[in-house]
Scaffold this motif. Sequence first.
Motif, PDB file in Angstrom:
ATOM      1  N   ALA A 130      49.513  24.813  -3.280  1.00  0.00           N
ATOM      2  CA  ALA A 130      47.943  24.847  -3.593  1.00  0.00           C
ATOM      3  C   ALA A 130      47.258  23.421  -2.751  1.00  0.00           C
ATOM      4  CB  ALA A 130      47.650  24.764  -4.991  1.00  0.00           C
ATOM      5  N   PHE A 131      48.239  22.327  -2.894  1.00  0.00           N
ATOM      6  CA  PHE A 131      47.858  21.405  -2.009  1.00  0.00           C
ATOM      7  C   PHE A 131      47.613  21.737  -0.752  1.00  0.00           C
ATOM      8  CE2 PHE A 131      49.104  17.402   0.271  1.00  0.00           C
ATOM      9  CZ  PHE A 131      47.988  16.808  -0.163  1.00  0.00           C
ATOM     10  N   MET A 132      48.819  22.117  -0.144  1.00  0.00           N
ATOM     11  CA  MET A 132      48.712  22.342   1.375  1.00  0.00           C
ATOM     12  C   MET A 132      47.468  23.295   1.603  1.00  0.00           C
ATOM     13  SD  MET A 132      50.558  20.021   2.700  1.00  0.00           S
ATOM     14  CE  MET A 132      50.715  20.673   4.324  1.00  0.00           C
ATOM     15  N   TRP A 133      47.444  24.533   0.839  1.00  0.00           N
ATOM     16  CA  TRP A 133      46.350  25.538   1.061  1.00  0.00           C
ATOM     17  C   TRP A 133      45.018  24.548   1.174  1.00  0.00           C
ATOM     18  CZ3 TRP A 133      44.089  28.756  -3.146  1.00  0.00           C
ATOM     19  CH2 TRP A 133      43.038  29.626  -2.617  1.00  0.00           C
ATOM     20  N   PHE A 134      44.683  23.763   0.232  1.00  0.00           N
ATOM     21  CA  PHE A 134      43.233  23.117  -0.109  1.00  0.00           C
ATOM     22  C   PHE A 134      43.221  22.170   1.300  1.00  0.00           C
ATOM     23  CE2 PHE A 134      43.765  23.351  -4.764  1.00  0.00           C
ATOM     24  CZ  PHE A 134      43.450  24.935  -4.669  1.00  0.00           C
ATOM     25  N   TRP A 135      44.602  21.564   1.581  1.00  0.00           N
ATOM     26  CA  TRP A 135      44.302  20.576   2.683  1.00  0.00           C
ATOM     27  C   TRP A 135      44.134  21.236   4.226  1.00  0.00           C
ATOM     28  CZ3 TRP A 135      48.878  16.936   4.626  1.00  0.00           C
ATOM     29  CH2 TRP A 135      48.462  16.037   5.305  1.00  0.00           C
ATOM     30  N   ILE A 136      44.902  22.155   4.246  1.00  0.00           N
ATOM     31  CA  ILE A 136      44.489  22.819   5.659  1.00  0.00           C
ATOM     32  C   ILE A 136      43.391  23.531   5.823  1.00  0.00           C
ATOM     33  CG2 ILE A 136      45.514  24.589   7.002  1.00  0.00           C
ATOM     34  CD1 ILE A 136      48.287  23.923   5.835  1.00  0.00           C
ATOM     35  N   SER A 137      42.946  24.111   4.491  1.00  0.00           N
ATOM     36  CA  SER A 137      41.543  24.723   4.526  1.00  0.00           C
ATOM     37  C   SER A 137      40.383  23.724   4.744  1.00  0.00           C
ATOM     38  CB  SER A 137      41.268  25.383   3.097  1.00  0.00           C
ATOM     39  OG  SER A 137      42.164  26.376   3.015  1.00  0.00           O
ATOM     40  N   GLY A 138      40.477  22.673   4.071  1.00  0.00           N
ATOM     41  CA  GLY A 138      39.695  21.455   4.241  1.00  0.00           C
ATOM     42  C   GLY A 138      39.719  20.997   5.712  1.00  0.00           C
ATOM     43  N   MET A 139      40.729  20.748   6.374  1.00  0.00           N
ATOM     44  CA  MET A 139      40.656  20.531   7.831  1.00  0.00           C
ATOM     45  C   MET A 139      39.966  21.510   8.609  1.00  0.00           C
ATOM     46  SD  MET A 139      41.923  17.198   8.190  1.00  0.00           S
ATOM     47  CE  MET A 139      42.532  17.028   9.710  1.00  0.00           C
ATOM     48  N   ALA A 140      40.569  22.471   8.432  1.00  0.00           N
ATOM     49  CA  ALA A 140      39.903  23.540   9.345  1.00  0.00           C
ATOM     50  C   ALA A 140      38.185  23.691   9.205  1.00  0.00           C
ATOM     51  CB  ALA A 140      40.517  25.170   8.751  1.00  0.00           C
ATOM     52  N   GLN A 141      37.775  23.708   7.871  1.00  0.00           N
ATOM     53  CA  GLN A 141      36.422  23.651   7.884  1.00  0.00           C
ATOM     54  C   GLN A 141      35.828  22.473   8.233  1.00  0.00           C
ATOM     55  OE1 GLN A 141      34.418  26.087   6.237  1.00  0.00           O
ATOM     56  NE2 GLN A 141      32.916  25.009   7.101  1.00  0.00           N
ATOM     57  N   SER A 142      36.334  21.170   8.399  1.00  0.00           N
ATOM     58  CA  SER A 142      35.940  19.875   8.611  1.00  0.00           C
ATOM     59  C   SER A 142      35.992  19.986  10.180  1.00  0.00           C
ATOM     60  CB  SER A 142      36.560  18.789   8.162  1.00  0.00           C
ATOM     61  OG  SER A 142      36.486  18.891   6.923  1.00  0.00           O
ATOM     62  N   TYR A 143      36.985  20.505  10.845  1.00  0.00           N
ATOM     63  CA  TYR A 143      37.096  20.427  12.400  1.00  0.00           C
ATOM     64  C   TYR A 143      36.686  21.403  13.384  1.00  0.00           C
ATOM     65  CZ  TYR A 143      38.992  15.448  11.770  1.00  0.00           C
ATOM     66  OH  TYR A 143      38.952  14.240  11.450  1.00  0.00           O
ATOM     67  N   TRP A 144      37.006  22.704  12.624  1.00  0.00           N
ATOM     68  CA  TRP A 144      36.955  23.759  13.697  1.00  0.00           C
ATOM     69  C   TRP A 144      35.843  24.699  13.142  1.00  0.00           C
ATOM     70  CZ3 TRP A 144      41.641  21.457  12.558  1.00  0.00           C
ATOM     71  CH2 TRP A 144      42.152  20.817  13.337  1.00  0.00           C
ATOM     72  N   ALA A 145      35.026  24.622  12.110  1.00  0.00           N
ATOM     73  CA  ALA A 145      34.102  25.617  11.631  1.00  0.00           C
ATOM     74  C   ALA A 145      33.040  25.627  12.326  1.00  0.00           C
ATOM     75  CB  ALA A 145      33.739  25.179  10.182  1.00  0.00           C
ATOM     76  N   LYS A 146      32.454  26.886  12.787  1.00  0.00           N
ATOM     77  CA  LYS A 146      31.178  27.026  13.684  1.00  0.00           C
ATOM     78  C   LYS A 146      30.156  26.422  13.004  1.00  0.00           C
ATOM     79  CE  LYS A 146      32.835  30.947  16.240  1.00  0.00           C
ATOM     80  NZ  LYS A 146      34.189  30.322  16.286  1.00  0.00           N
ATOM     81  N   THR A 147      29.145  25.834  13.405  1.00  0.00           N
ATOM     82  CA  THR A 147      27.949  25.317  12.753  1.00  0.00           C
ATOM     83  C   THR A 147      27.321  26.359  12.079  1.00  0.00           C
ATOM     84  OG1 THR A 147      26.724  25.333  14.850  1.00  0.00           O
ATOM     85  CG2 THR A 147      27.391  23.038  14.389  1.00  0.00           C
ATOM     86  N   GLY A 148      26.543  26.211  11.112  1.00  0.00           N
ATOM     87  CA  GLY A 148      25.867  27.313  10.321  1.00  0.00           C
ATOM     88  C   GLY A 148      26.985  27.870   9.533  1.00  0.00           C
ATOM     89  N   GLU A 149      28.234  27.723   9.376  1.00  0.00           N
ATOM     90  CA  GLU A 149      28.882  28.429   8.485  1.00  0.00           C
ATOM     91  C   GLU A 149      28.943  27.624   7.267  1.00  0.00           C
ATOM     92  OE1 GLU A 149      33.627  29.503   8.715  1.00  0.00           O
ATOM     93  OE2 GLU A 149      32.758  29.354  10.639  1.00  0.00           O
TER      94      GLU A 149
END
Length: 163
Positions: free
Chosen positions: A144-163
């Motif tokens: 769970a920790f890794m899922w949340f961390w990786i999801s957070g990094m993906a959202q913070s660094y690679w999410a397109k604007t407006g997502e």
Amino acid sequence: MSITQDIVATYKGPRKVIARRLAMGLREDRLLAILMAGCALAFIAQMPVRAREAHLTGQELNMLLGGSLLGLIFIAPLLFYTLSLVTHCIARVLGGKGDSAQARFALFWAFLAASPLMLLNGLVAGFIGSGVELTLVGGLWFAAFMWFWISGMAQSYWAKTGE
């Protein structure tokens, strides 16, 4: 939403919670509060483990709790800040567009959001001890920790604007 509602919502969709919290803006005092809340819950999770250890070995419980307090409240935050800086540098090398505050938030939030499983892990370790049950709960917490961390990094660094 409140912190507890966001923790529950993180188990349903971590990227949505991260995006909403990032949109609120990041301030260092909030980041530190999230980290310290996670560290305090980690200390609470260690209490049954230390009580069991004190009972089985005859050591002084206060000394064991003092060592856990020192490690989790004073030393662990320094390690978390260092780890977030390293992951920020790695994310930037891999083409990420975020900043170091977003890396800190992703790591600190993952740690806090996974705290219910960390508390369960502490209870299992304190009342049942080592065995298959503790391994399963510990693995579940780590996943769970890794899922949340990786999801957070993906959202913070690679999410397109407006997502």
